[in-house]
Scaffold this motif. Structure first.
Motif, PDB file in Angstrom:
ATOM      1  N   TYR A  21       5.322  12.369  -7.522  1.00 42.79           N
ATOM      2  CA  TYR A  21       5.084  11.546  -8.707  1.00 42.79           C
ATOM      3  C   TYR A  21       4.876  10.098  -8.329  1.00 42.79           C
ATOM      4  CZ  TYR A  21       6.458  15.754 -11.048  1.00 42.79           C
ATOM      5  OH  TYR A  21       6.515  17.053 -11.452  1.00 42.79           O
ATOM      6  N   MET A  22       4.114   9.421  -9.172  1.00 39.77           N
ATOM      7  CA  MET A  22       3.739   8.041  -8.942  1.00 39.77           C
ATOM      8  C   MET A  22       3.866   7.281 -10.257  1.00 39.77           C
ATOM      9  SD  MET A  22       0.001   6.766  -7.630  1.00 39.77           S
ATOM     10  CE  MET A  22       0.148   7.534  -6.027  1.00 39.77           C
ATOM     11  N   GLN A  23       4.382   6.063 -10.174  1.00 38.97           N
ATOM     12  CA  GLN A  23       4.426   5.166 -11.335  1.00 38.97           C
ATOM     13  C   GLN A  23       3.846   3.821 -10.914  1.00 38.97           C
ATOM     14  OE1 GLN A  23       8.640   5.325 -12.156  1.00 38.97           O
ATOM     15  NE2 GLN A  23       8.299   6.623 -13.946  1.00 38.97           N
ATOM     16  N   ALA A  24       3.026   3.251 -11.772  1.00 39.28           N
ATOM     17  CA  ALA A  24       2.336   2.004 -11.449  1.00 39.28           C
ATOM     18  C   ALA A  24       3.313   0.895 -11.078  1.00 39.28           C
ATOM     19  CB  ALA A  24       1.452   1.576 -12.622  1.00 39.28           C
ATOM     20  N   GLY A  25       4.417   0.780 -11.781  1.00 45.61           N
ATOM     21  CA  GLY A  25       5.382  -0.273 -11.492  1.00 45.61           C
ATOM     22  C   GLY A  25       5.951  -0.174 -10.094  1.00 45.61           C
ATOM     23  N   ARG A  26       6.263   1.039  -9.658  1.00 43.79           N
ATOM     24  CA  ARG A  26       6.808   1.236  -8.314  1.00 43.79           C
ATOM     25  C   ARG A  26       5.737   0.973  -7.256  1.00 43.79           C
ATOM     26  NH1 ARG A  26      10.407   0.472  -4.594  1.00 43.79           N
ATOM     27  NH2 ARG A  26      10.600   2.178  -3.114  1.00 43.79           N
ATOM     28  N   VAL A  27       4.530   1.448  -7.500  1.00 46.56           N
ATOM     29  CA  VAL A  27       3.432   1.199  -6.555  1.00 46.56           C
ATOM     30  C   VAL A  27       3.209  -0.301  -6.425  1.00 46.56           C
ATOM     31  CG1 VAL A  27       0.956   1.505  -6.146  1.00 46.56           C
ATOM     32  CG2 VAL A  27       2.343   3.444  -6.904  1.00 46.56           C
ATOM     33  N   ASN A  28       3.215  -1.022  -7.546  1.00 43.18           N
ATOM     34  CA  ASN A  28       3.024  -2.472  -7.507  1.00 43.18           C
ATOM     35  C   ASN A  28       4.129  -3.163  -6.716  1.00 43.18           C
ATOM     36  OD1 ASN A  28       0.632  -2.427  -8.944  1.00 43.18           O
ATOM     37  ND2 ASN A  28       1.645  -2.666 -10.915  1.00 43.18           N
ATOM     38  N   THR A  29       5.349  -2.631  -6.789  1.00 46.64           N
ATOM     39  CA  THR A  29       6.468  -3.185  -6.019  1.00 46.64           C
ATOM     40  C   THR A  29       6.232  -3.016  -4.520  1.00 46.64           C
ATOM     41  OG1 THR A  29       8.023  -2.734  -7.808  1.00 46.64           O
ATOM     42  CG2 THR A  29       8.965  -3.006  -5.627  1.00 46.64           C
ATOM     43  N   LEU A  30       5.643  -1.877  -4.141  1.00 47.90           N
ATOM     44  CA  LEU A  30       5.411  -1.584  -2.726  1.00 47.90           C
ATOM     45  C   LEU A  30       4.136  -2.217  -2.163  1.00 47.90           C
ATOM     46  CD1 LEU A  30       6.378   2.206  -2.650  1.00 47.90           C
ATOM     47  CD2 LEU A  30       7.700   0.281  -1.739  1.00 47.90           C
ATOM     48  N   LEU A  31       3.224  -2.649  -3.023  1.00 56.19           N
ATOM     49  CA  LEU A  31       1.927  -3.159  -2.563  1.00 56.19           C
ATOM     50  C   LEU A  31       2.023  -4.263  -1.507  1.00 56.19           C
ATOM     51  CD1 LEU A  31      -0.398  -3.132  -5.704  1.00 56.19           C
ATOM     52  CD2 LEU A  31      -0.500  -1.662  -3.687  1.00 56.19           C
ATOM     53  N   PRO A  32       2.866  -5.275  -1.669  1.00 54.99           N
ATOM     54  CA  PRO A  32       2.921  -6.310  -0.626  1.00 54.99           C
ATOM     55  C   PRO A  32       3.289  -5.750   0.750  1.00 54.99           C
ATOM     56  CG  PRO A  32       3.988  -7.103  -2.620  1.00 54.99           C
ATOM     57  CD  PRO A  32       3.710  -5.638  -2.818  1.00 54.99           C
ATOM     58  N   ALA A  33       4.260  -4.862   0.802  1.00 52.18           N
ATOM     59  CA  ALA A  33       4.659  -4.269   2.087  1.00 52.18           C
ATOM     60  C   ALA A  33       3.539  -3.397   2.642  1.00 52.18           C
ATOM     61  CB  ALA A  33       5.940  -3.461   1.930  1.00 52.18           C
ATOM     62  N   CYS A  47       0.461  11.582   0.162  1.00 52.81           N
ATOM     63  CA  CYS A  47       0.216  12.864  -0.504  1.00 52.81           C
ATOM     64  C   CYS A  47       0.938  12.806  -1.842  1.00 52.81           C
ATOM     65  CB  CYS A  47       0.768  14.024   0.317  1.00 52.81           C
ATOM     66  SG  CYS A  47       0.015  14.207   1.936  1.00 52.81           S
ATOM     67  N   THR A  48       0.223  13.090  -2.916  1.00 52.46           N
ATOM     68  CA  THR A  48       0.814  13.051  -4.247  1.00 52.46           C
ATOM     69  C   THR A  48       0.096  14.059  -5.147  1.00 52.46           C
ATOM     70  OG1 THR A  48       1.553  11.529  -6.002  1.00 52.46           O
ATOM     71  CG2 THR A  48      -0.691  11.211  -5.143  1.00 52.46           C
ATOM     72  N   ARG A  49       0.600  14.199  -6.342  1.00 59.42           N
ATOM     73  CA  ARG A  49      -0.041  15.106  -7.291  1.00 59.42           C
ATOM     74  C   ARG A  49      -1.299  14.467  -7.852  1.00 59.42           C
ATOM     75  NH1 ARG A  49       4.222  17.972 -11.137  1.00 59.42           N
ATOM     76  NH2 ARG A  49       2.260  18.877 -11.785  1.00 59.42           N
ATOM     77  N   ALA A  50      -2.267  15.300  -8.170  1.00 61.80           N
ATOM     78  CA  ALA A  50      -3.525  14.832  -8.748  1.00 61.80           C
ATOM     79  C   ALA A  50      -3.268  14.167 -10.093  1.00 61.80           C
ATOM     80  CB  ALA A  50      -4.491  15.999  -8.908  1.00 61.80           C
ATOM     81  N   ALA A  51      -4.018  13.125 -10.378  1.00 61.53           N
ATOM     82  CA  ALA A  51      -3.844  12.386 -11.633  1.00 61.53           C
ATOM     83  C   ALA A  51      -3.994  13.300 -12.847  1.00 61.53           C
ATOM     84  CB  ALA A  51      -4.834  11.234 -11.697  1.00 61.53           C
ATOM     85  N   ARG A  52      -4.863  14.286 -12.746  1.00 64.02           N
ATOM     86  CA  ARG A  52      -5.086  15.176 -13.895  1.00 64.02           C
ATOM     87  C   ARG A  52      -3.859  16.030 -14.236  1.00 64.02           C
ATOM     88  NH1 ARG A  52      -8.401  16.979  -9.996  1.00 64.02           N
ATOM     89  NH2 ARG A  52      -7.884  18.939  -8.993  1.00 64.02           N
ATOM     90  N   GLY A  97      14.500  13.890   1.079  1.00 64.85           N
ATOM     91  CA  GLY A  97      15.413  14.187  -0.031  1.00 64.85           C
ATOM     92  C   GLY A  97      14.628  14.529  -1.276  1.00 64.85           C
ATOM     93  N   ASN A  98      15.157  14.108  -2.427  1.00 64.89           N
ATOM     94  CA  ASN A  98      14.452  14.397  -3.674  1.00 64.89           C
ATOM     95  C   ASN A  98      14.093  13.109  -4.423  1.00 64.89           C
ATOM     96  OD1 ASN A  98      17.027  13.765  -4.523  1.00 64.89           O
ATOM     97  ND2 ASN A  98      17.159  15.391  -6.032  1.00 64.89           N
ATOM     98  N   VAL A  99      13.867  12.045  -3.664  1.00 66.96           N
ATOM     99  CA  VAL A  99      13.452  10.770  -4.232  1.00 66.96           C
ATOM    100  C   VAL A  99      11.927  10.709  -4.238  1.00 66.96           C
ATOM    101  CG1 VAL A  99      13.383   8.280  -3.792  1.00 66.96           C
ATOM    102  CG2 VAL A  99      15.529   9.533  -3.529  1.00 66.96           C
ATOM    103  N   ASP A 100      11.377  10.319  -5.371  1.00 63.49           N
ATOM    104  CA  ASP A 100       9.943  10.059  -5.437  1.00 63.49           C
ATOM    105  C   ASP A 100       9.730   8.632  -4.963  1.00 63.49           C
ATOM    106  OD1 ASP A 100       8.530  12.379  -6.531  1.00 63.49           O
ATOM    107  OD2 ASP A 100       9.860  12.099  -8.252  1.00 63.49           O
ATOM    108  N   PHE A 101       9.202   8.473  -3.765  1.00 63.17           N
ATOM    109  CA  PHE A 101       9.071   7.162  -3.155  1.00 63.17           C
ATOM    110  C   PHE A 101       8.078   6.269  -3.879  1.00 63.17           C
ATOM    111  CE2 PHE A 101      10.515  10.053   0.150  1.00 63.17           C
ATOM    112  CZ  PHE A 101      11.645   9.389   0.570  1.00 63.17           C
ATOM    113  N   LEU A 102       7.185   6.866  -4.653  1.00 65.13           N
ATOM    114  CA  LEU A 102       6.178   6.094  -5.386  1.00 65.13           C
ATOM    115  C   LEU A 102       6.472   6.033  -6.882  1.00 65.13           C
ATOM    116  CD1 LEU A 102       2.998   7.427  -3.577  1.00 65.13           C
ATOM    117  CD2 LEU A 102       4.311   5.359  -3.081  1.00 65.13           C
ATOM    118  N   ALA A 103       7.679   6.377  -7.253  1.00 61.70           N
ATOM    119  CA  ALA A 103       8.123   6.305  -8.644  1.00 61.70           C
ATOM    120  C   ALA A 103       9.564   5.790  -8.645  1.00 61.70           C
ATOM    121  CB  ALA A 103       8.045   7.675  -9.317  1.00 61.70           C
ATOM    122  N   PHE A 104       9.999   5.296  -9.771  1.00 54.70           N
ATOM    123  CA  PHE A 104      11.374   4.818  -9.850  1.00 54.70           C
ATOM    124  C   PHE A 104      12.304   6.016  -9.873  1.00 54.70           C
ATOM    125  CE2 PHE A 104       9.007   1.180 -11.551  1.00 54.70           C
ATOM    126  CZ  PHE A 104       9.456   0.219 -10.658  1.00 54.70           C
TER     127      PHE A 104
END
Length: 142
Positions: A21-33, A47-52, A97-104
């Motif tokens: 899973y991906m959330q824009a807010g989390r991705v934006n937090t990671l963008l500088p790094a 690797c993530t799930r398709a947007a659809r 683990g079970n953390v979505d690294f690209l989502a909160f």
């Protein structure tokens, strides 16, 4: 997840993130790094799930995040089904683990961080060859 962001910032060669899973807010937090890593010629694969596969309310934000990552030079591979949660940095640091690294994260999420070149190499080999819709890992008798 400050330690995760620090590992991204310290990456020297490669970053692989498997996050269903991906959330824009989390991705934006990671963008500088991530941008900093790219400027140091670190290769980044996600690797993530398709947007659809997202509901209509979230889909546009996910499409925008994927586009943003791709424009930066991040290789994004999308799957209909994906359940693994893992990050491999420089083929030596593993987050699993079970953390979505690209989502909160959720309060009940767990993740382990460890440094092990052998395990990181094994996981990297699995994900590098992941051409199927879903990776299945089964128990084996020792």
């Amino acid at each position: 997840m400050a330690a995760f962001e620090r590992d991204i910032s310290d990456a020297a060669k490669s970053i692989v993130v498997i996050s269903p899973y991906m959330q824009a807010g989390r991705v934006n937090t990671l963008l500088p790094a991530l941008q900093s890593a790219i400027s140091r010629s670190v290769t980044i694969s996600i690797c993530t799930r398709a947007a659809r596969t997202y509901n209509e309310k979230l889909r546009n934000a996910v499409v925008e995040s994927i586009s943003q990552l791709q424009q930066m030079g991040v290789a994004v591979r999308m799957y209909e089904e994906l359940q693994q949660h893992c990050a491999i940095i420089d083929k030596s640091v593993v987050w699993y683990g079970n953390v979505d690294f690209l989502a909160f994260g959720r309060k009940d999420s767990d993740v382990l961080r460890f440094e092990n070149v052998d395990i990181a190499g094994e996981l990297s080999a699995i994900y590098d060859g992941m051409d199927c819709e879903q990776l299945f890992i089964s128990d084996v008798d020792m």
